[in-house]
Design a protein around this motif. Structure first.
Motif, short mmCIF file in Angstrom:
data_model
loop_
_atom_site.label_atom_id
_atom_site.label_comp_id
_atom_site.label_asym_id
_atom_site.label_seq_id
_atom_site.Cartn_x
_atom_site.Cartn_y
_atom_site.Cartn_z
N VAL A 222 1.26 -1.25 -0.20
CA VAL A 222 0.28 0.12 0.15
C VAL A 222 0.91 1.47 0.27
O VAL A 222 2.00 1.64 0.75
CB VAL A 222 -1.06 -0.40 1.20
CG1 VAL A 222 -1.76 1.40 1.33
CG2 VAL A 222 -1.48 -1.19 1.03
N LYS A 223 0.33 1.65 -0.97
CA LYS A 223 1.35 2.75 -0.91
C LYS A 223 1.27 4.31 -0.35
O LYS A 223 0.03 4.58 0.23
CB LYS A 223 1.70 4.02 -2.44
CG LYS A 223 0.30 4.24 -2.50
CD LYS A 223 -0.06 5.50 -4.04
CE LYS A 223 -1.61 5.98 -4.82
NZ LYS A 223 -2.37 5.11 -4.84
N SER A 224 2.27 4.59 0.32
CA SER A 224 2.16 5.67 1.28
C SER A 224 3.05 6.96 1.16
O SER A 224 4.31 6.87 1.10
CB SER A 224 2.27 5.18 2.70
OG SER A 224 2.24 6.46 3.95
N GLY A 225 2.93 8.21 2.02
CA GLY A 225 3.57 8.99 2.17
C GLY A 225 4.62 9.23 3.19
O GLY A 225 4.46 7.94 3.90
N THR A 226 5.94 9.11 3.05
CA THR A 226 7.12 8.94 4.28
C THR A 226 6.24 9.20 5.75
O THR A 226 7.65 8.74 6.76
CB THR A 226 8.38 9.74 4.14
OG1 THR A 226 8.14 10.43 3.67
CG2 THR A 226 9.34 8.58 2.66
N LYS A 227 5.95 10.49 6.22
CA LYS A 227 6.21 11.15 7.39
C LYS A 227 4.93 10.40 8.32
O LYS A 227 3.62 9.46 7.44
CB LYS A 227 5.40 12.28 7.17
CG LYS A 227 6.51 13.21 6.32
CD LYS A 227 5.27 15.20 6.44
CE LYS A 227 7.25 15.77 6.13
NZ LYS A 227 6.75 17.46 5.76
N PRO A 228 5.26 10.80 9.52
CA PRO A 228 4.58 9.56 10.19
C PRO A 228 2.74 10.16 10.17
O PRO A 228 1.73 8.71 9.83
CB PRO A 228 4.68 10.25 11.86
CG PRO A 228 5.56 10.19 11.61
CD PRO A 228 5.69 10.37 10.18
N LYS A 231 1.84 8.41 7.07
CA LYS A 231 1.37 6.71 7.60
C LYS A 231 0.42 6.04 8.44
O LYS A 231 -0.08 5.41 8.38
CB LYS A 231 2.71 5.91 7.32
CG LYS A 231 3.78 6.12 6.28
CD LYS A 231 5.18 5.79 7.24
CE LYS A 231 5.40 4.45 7.30
NZ LYS A 231 6.76 3.79 8.17
N ARG A 232 -0.22 7.08 9.09
CA ARG A 232 -1.18 6.08 10.23
C ARG A 232 -2.28 6.92 9.66
O ARG A 232 -3.22 6.23 9.31
CB ARG A 232 -1.25 7.16 11.64
CG ARG A 232 0.26 6.93 12.20
CD ARG A 232 -0.12 7.87 13.46
NE ARG A 232 0.09 8.89 13.98
CZ ARG A 232 1.18 9.65 14.27
NH1 ARG A 232 2.44 8.76 13.96
NH2 ARG A 232 0.69 11.20 13.88
N ILE A 349 2.35 -1.64 4.46
CA ILE A 349 2.86 0.37 4.13
C ILE A 349 3.84 1.10 3.60
O ILE A 349 5.02 0.29 4.22
CB ILE A 349 2.07 0.85 5.04
CG1 ILE A 349 0.21 0.80 5.26
CG2 ILE A 349 2.63 2.44 4.62
CD1 ILE A 349 0.02 1.62 6.61
N ALA A 350 3.97 0.95 2.48
CA ALA A 350 5.74 1.19 1.29
C ALA A 350 5.49 2.74 1.70
O ALA A 350 4.76 3.07 0.36
CB ALA A 350 6.15 0.53 0.44
#
Ligand code: AMP
Length: 506
Positions: A222-228, A231-232, A349-350
């Motif tokens: 699952v794509k995500s931006g890098t910031k916590p 991701k949350r 989550i990547a």
């Protein structure tokens, strides 16, 4: 094939039938007949394949002849963590209900006295983590020269945790004539070497390719931006989207500090979450786990060591909040779902920063993992990249939720404060691995929030590594280069004040 084709005793067969199992799993069918003949077995199987019963059932059958003597256990099972050891004990109780066997569990975090008494009575089955076992031996309370069957379980995990020198020592204390049953999910060279040294003409039973993942698990990236906060948010959206199928889930993080942060954030967003990591005391760990098993908690945020090998039947989902740095951890993590052939789902989550770790996982499992909703090329620059630090008065990112923004700011501030306070005490590598206080019951949600607030005032510095399955102080073990001890009191350790641990009823 049925269980009665394997050569097990009537007492064992009756207990297996009462447990509701009709058909042996492949590792059971492969290992049990050889184990009953007294042969050494090298079982390559991941957790969830029924491997515990593959050694417990033949051991019970073989233990029907003979008696234990004081301080001289007849069989020894080595496990890397306390939870795994406790789980094996549960298996002996379940399948051994028609036997009158003395079972002794030697794990850290529990007083020596009770364990001494069990040893004194004579143990038919001794289940231990390596450190605590050696402690008892050094105290003169335990003789290993009566051990007829030795089981080394989760050997690759033992390697990860620095237990191999202990295992070698223990193997050398047990008579050469013993039977050895050896299990590992993967076979790195160090483990192969160990088997060559300590197994005699073993029968190799491999139920699936080393480091393969169960076919009953649907895996997605699952794509995500890098910031916590990104991701949350990704995680929360995923959980919500999966709601209809989601019975319960384990959410894995790479570090204890992330377990803590994510746990707090999920509570804030009203998810029934608990947390499991290596700095929790034994009682809180077991309670948290039981709450999850009993369905009182729907989500369990966990670190690798805390969750390794735990038998939690019927977990419907695994979420990797972080891509594991060691590819083999991926196999273990997603192995929490899809157990014993049931269907399961895993979502990892990547972010762009994770690409090399995802590649390593795909190489290890020999297959590409599908993207859930488009790959990282569809993550826009602003989502995917770390933004330069904002100066005072710089514009805020659009679309970011106020709560999470506050969370992040608070967490950053607290970590900074803590790091300054601990700079002189904590080793360099330990600075961002802070222990957290834990809570143990979902019914006590409101009070838990108070506890979390209190936790922010905690004083602890952190372990460099996760907990281990036993509790021997490093100074007792000269010449070893090992990870932190399970019980090493760092920060509050086991002395977390009660008000921060378990809290009053709402
Ligand atoms: P393990 O790999 O030992 O952690 O076992 C995984 C799960 O499979 C446990 O919940 C066992 O109770 C269950 N199990 C073990 N043997 C069987 C069997 N023959 N049939 C169905 N389930 C089993």
């Amino acid at each position: 094939m049925t269980f009665s084709d394997l050569g097990l005793s009537p007492k064992v067969l009756s207990a297996v039938s009462d447990a509701g199992y009709t058909k042996p799993t492949p590792i059971q069918a492969g290992a049990i007949p050889h184990a009953l003949l007294g042969k050494d077995v090298l079982g390559i199987a991941q957790t969830g394949t029924g491997k515990t019963a593959s050694f417990v059932l033949p051991m019970l059958t073989r233990l029907e002849k003979g008696r234990a003597r004081a301080r001289m256990p007849r069989t020894l099972i080595l496990e890397p963590t306390r939870e795994l050891a406790a789980q094996v004990e549960e298996n002996f109780i379940k399948y051994g209900k028609n036997h009158k066997l003395n079972i002794a569990l030697l794990i850290g975090g529990v007083s020596f006295d009770e364990q001494d008494k069990k040893l004194e009575r004579g143990a038919d089955v001794l289940i231990a983590t390596p450190g605590r076992l050696l402690d008892h031996r050094e105290r003169g309370k335990l003789l290993l020269n009566g051990v007829e069957i030795l089981v080394i379980d989760e050997a690759d995990r033992m390697l990860d945790m620095g237990f191999i020198p202990d295992i070698e020592r223990i193997c050398e204390m047990i008579p050469f004539t013993r039977q050895t049953l050896f299990f590992s999910a993967t076979m790195p060279p160090e483990i192969t070497k160990l088997t060559e040294k300590f197994l005699h003409a073993p029968v190799r039973v491999e139920v699936s390719k080393a480091a393969s993942t169960a076919t009953s698990i649907t895996q997605r990236l699952v794509k995500s931006g890098t910031k916590p906060w990104e991701k949350r948010e990704t995680l929360r959206n995923l959980i919500k989207a999966e709601d209809a199928d989601l019975k319960n889930a384990i959410i894995f993080c790479n570090r204890k500090v992330e377990v803590s942060e994510l746990f707090r954030s999920l509570l804030k967003h009203d998810f029934d979450a608990g947390a499991l990591h290596g700095d929790m005391d034994q009682r809180a760990r077991m309670q948290m786990l039981n709450n999850f098993r009993d369905g009182k908690l729907r989500y369990l945020v966990a670190s690798d060591v805390a969750a390794r090998g735990l038998d939690i039947p019927d977990v419907s989902h695994v979420f990797n909040y972080d891509v594991p740095i060691h590819a083999e951890d991926y196999v273990h993590r997603i192995g929490r779902t899809g157990r014993a052939g049931r269907a399961g789902k895993s979502f990892t989550i990547a972010t762009r920063a994770d690409t090399k770790y995802v590649d390593a996982i795909e190489r290890l499992i020999g297959t590409k993992i599908e993207w859930h909703d488009g790959d990282l090329s569809t993550v826009t620059e602003s989502e995917g990249e770390e933004q330069p630090r904002r100066g005072r008065g710089a514009p805020r990112r659009a679309g970011r939720k106020d709560e999470d923004r506050k969370d992040d700011r608070k967490e950053r501030g607290e970590r900074k404060k803590d790091r300054h306070a601990k700079r002189d005490e904590a080793p360099e590598a330990a600075r961002d691995e802070q222990p957290v206080a834990e809570v143990a019951d979902i019914a006590e949600r409101r009070a838990r929030k108070d506890a979390i607030r209190s936790e922010n005032e905690r004083k602890g510095s952190g372990n460099r590594h996760e907990q281990r399955g036993d509790a021997r102080p490093q100074r007792d073990r000269p010449g070893r280069h090992r990870q932190e001890e399970d019980d090493a009191t760092v920060g509050f350790g086991d002395d977390v004040p009660a008000f921060m641990r378990i809290v009053a009823k709402v």
